[in-house]
Design an enzyme around this catalytic site. Structure first.
Site, short mmCIF file in Angstrom:
data_model
loop_
_atom_site.label_atom_id
_atom_site.label_comp_id
_atom_site.label_asym_id
_atom_site.label_seq_id
_atom_site.Cartn_x
_atom_site.Cartn_y
_atom_site.Cartn_z
N CYS A 191 61.70 41.66 15.10
CA CYS A 191 60.31 41.27 14.81
C CYS A 191 59.46 41.29 16.08
CB CYS A 191 60.23 39.90 14.13
SG CYS A 191 61.17 39.80 12.62
N GLN A 206 62.56 29.42 19.93
CA GLN A 206 63.81 29.65 20.68
C GLN A 206 63.98 28.66 21.83
OE1 GLN A 206 66.00 31.64 19.52
NE2 GLN A 206 64.81 32.95 18.15
N1 C6P Z 1 63.20 34.84 15.10
C1 C6P Z 1 65.21 36.19 15.28
O1 C6P Z 1 66.26 36.67 14.83
P1 C6P Z 1 60.71 31.61 11.35
O2 C6P Z 1 61.17 32.88 10.72
O3 C6P Z 1 59.33 31.20 10.89
O4 C6P Z 1 61.71 30.51 11.27
O5 C6P Z 1 60.60 31.91 12.93
C2 C6P Z 1 59.79 32.95 13.40
C3 C6P Z 1 59.96 33.13 14.87
C4 C6P Z 1 58.89 32.88 15.71
N2 C6P Z 1 59.00 32.99 17.04
C5 C6P Z 1 60.16 33.34 17.63
C6 C6P Z 1 60.24 33.40 19.12
C7 C6P Z 1 61.29 33.60 16.84
O6 C6P Z 1 62.43 33.94 17.43
C8 C6P Z 1 61.18 33.53 15.43
C9 C6P Z 1 62.34 33.90 14.54
C10 C6P Z 1 64.42 35.24 14.41
O7 C6P Z 1 64.81 36.44 16.41
C11 C6P Z 1 64.17 35.81 13.05
S1 C6P Z 1 63.08 37.20 13.10
#
Ligand code: C6P
Length: 408
Positions: free
Chosen positions: A362, A201
């Site tokens: 998550c 982020q």
């Molecule tokens: N957060 C959200 O809607 P991936 O899925 O591997 O691209 O990213 C994982 C991830 C790891 N760390 C942080 C801080 C994140 O925000 C995310 C992904 C999305 O908040 C999908 S759960």
């Protein structure tokens, strides 16, 4: 530094007949893609498609050159060197790579892994597993009153036993201002620990200089920064990547293979076994150029302005609770309406053309810390404007009226 950006016209999904009606406020989940990225994907498949590193014909050489040029663009974007950029499938795979390839070789009973209860599961569960496999202990940085991680509490939690500090620079729920990573790196390095930053982020929303941060690893995802899905990055310091064993074994990561034993290429290729996501890497390179063209300092100012505006407007609505910092913040705003489930809020907003995410994002331990099961979340990017904040506020007001009318 005005931070006023309005690039909606660059995003086909947001200008099409349906898209024109959409208020897309879910960029923290995944960002929309500008025309230049879509065109680069189509161009690659139409004119340059071949596997990389393998062919001697000129089409294959062109594909390999485009793939490596993408690595250079990504490296420039984060101020790294190209051989410090490992292509992965995304943040989750990048963190797992460190939790397997680095942690299982380096950690032993008595060592400490320092993380927090505000992390995304992708930066928590891999460390639970690494702790279980090595006998190391998980430690959690105490959270501030607003449930964010402060640098001072990280510094206070680092001990002589800390071997790795793994933290998100910006929370996907709380939208805190970015952690000052350089201060954490300095303290961690003093006790011989390494630092992993979950940049999912932060990298899409602010100027990033990995060498100035002095973090040992930075993980991020292409799809959250206007690139395609299926591509992400693990930045690692050259000497650490050199010492680290590969994670995936197979084609094109080897140097020499005998029936019984093999030797491996240097980083980054030794971490990229199998056919890599070629088109996706090229698309990510173009997304980096697009974002650099907007100027990342402007992108950050823009996202902050909208996030701060949305948080303060929502706080004025009676019965709305906004989580995270009270003042300065990034463009991520989690909230709840008294007596209305977050999923109902998101569904009601969807009926007004507003896309927000609802759920635990998550981050189940963080939800417990906040004392809620779920939140609604609005998140902003370069294609959003103040009008989107107006629509969100009006949408939340009418949602509140609707549910309270129904409840009466
Ligand atoms: N957060 C959200 O809607 P991936 O899925 O591997 O691209 O990213 C994982 C991830 C790891 N760390 C942080 C801080 C994140 O925000 C995310 C992904 C999305 O908040 C999908 S759960």
């Amino acid at each position: 530094m005005s931070g006023r950006i309005d690039r909606r016209q660059d995003f086909p999904l947001l200008v099409g007949p349906e898209g024109a009606e959409l208020t897309y406020l879910d960029s923290a989940a995944t960002a929309q893609k500008p025309e230049v990225v879509l065109a680069a994907l189509a161009h690659y498949y139409r004119y340059d498609n071949a596997n990389v590193y393998r062919g001697v014909y000129s089409l294959a050489a062109r594909a390999t050159a485009a793939f490596e040029a993408a690595r250079e663009k990504v490296a420039r974007f984060i101020h790294a060197d190209p051989d410090e950029v490992v292509f992965t499938r995304g943040t989750t795979e990048s963190i797992n790579m460190v939790a397997w390839a680095w942690a299982r070789a380096e950690l032993k009973p008595g060592d400490e892994i320092l993380t927090s209860e505000a992390e995304h599961h992708s930066n928590l569960v891999p460390w639970q597993e690494a702790a279980r496999a090595t006998g190391a202990e998980l430690r959690f940085v105490p959270l501030s009153e607003d449930k964010t991680v402060s640098v001072d509490s990280v510094l206070g939690a680092i001990s002589q036993r800390t071997r790795i500090v793994a933290l998100a620079q910006v929370s996907n729920v709380l939208g805190n201002l970015p952690l000052e990573v350089a201060r954490i790196s300095e303290a961690a390095h003093r006790v011989g620990a390494v630092v992993l930053i979950d940049g999912a982020q932060s990298v899409p929303h602010l100027p990033i200089d990995v060498h100035a941060m002095d973090a040992d690893f930075v993980a991020f995802s292409g799809h959250k920064m206007m690139g395609p899905t299926g591509i992400g990055v693990l930045y690692g310091k050259r000497q650490i990547l050199a010492a680290m064993a590969p994670f995936h074994f197979g084609g094109e990561m080897i140097s020499h293979v005998d029936p019984e034993v093999s030797t491996y290429k240097d980083a980054p290729q030794k971490f990229e076994g199998g056919t890599p996501p070629i088109a996706q890497a090229i698309g990510l390179g173009v997304a980096c150029d697009y974002l650099s063209g907007l100027d990342m300092a402007q992108v950050m100012a823009h996202d902050r302005r909208l996030g701060e505006l949305a948080a303060s407007r929502l706080r004025e609505v009676p019965g709305v609770h906004v989580y995270g910092p009270r003042g300065d913040r990034m463009g991520v705003v989690s909230f709840n309406l008294d007596g209305v489930h977050a999923h109902d809020v998101a569904t009601a907003l969807d009926q007004q053309g507003i896309c927000v995410r609802a759920g635990h994002h998550c981050c189940q331990p963080l939800m417990r810390q906040l004392g809620v099961a779920a939140t609604a979340r609005a998140s902003f990017y370069a294609y959003n404007t103040e009008q989107d904040v107006d629509k969100l506020t009006a949408g939340v007001l009418s949602t509140m009226e609707f549910f309270h009318h129904v409840a009466r």
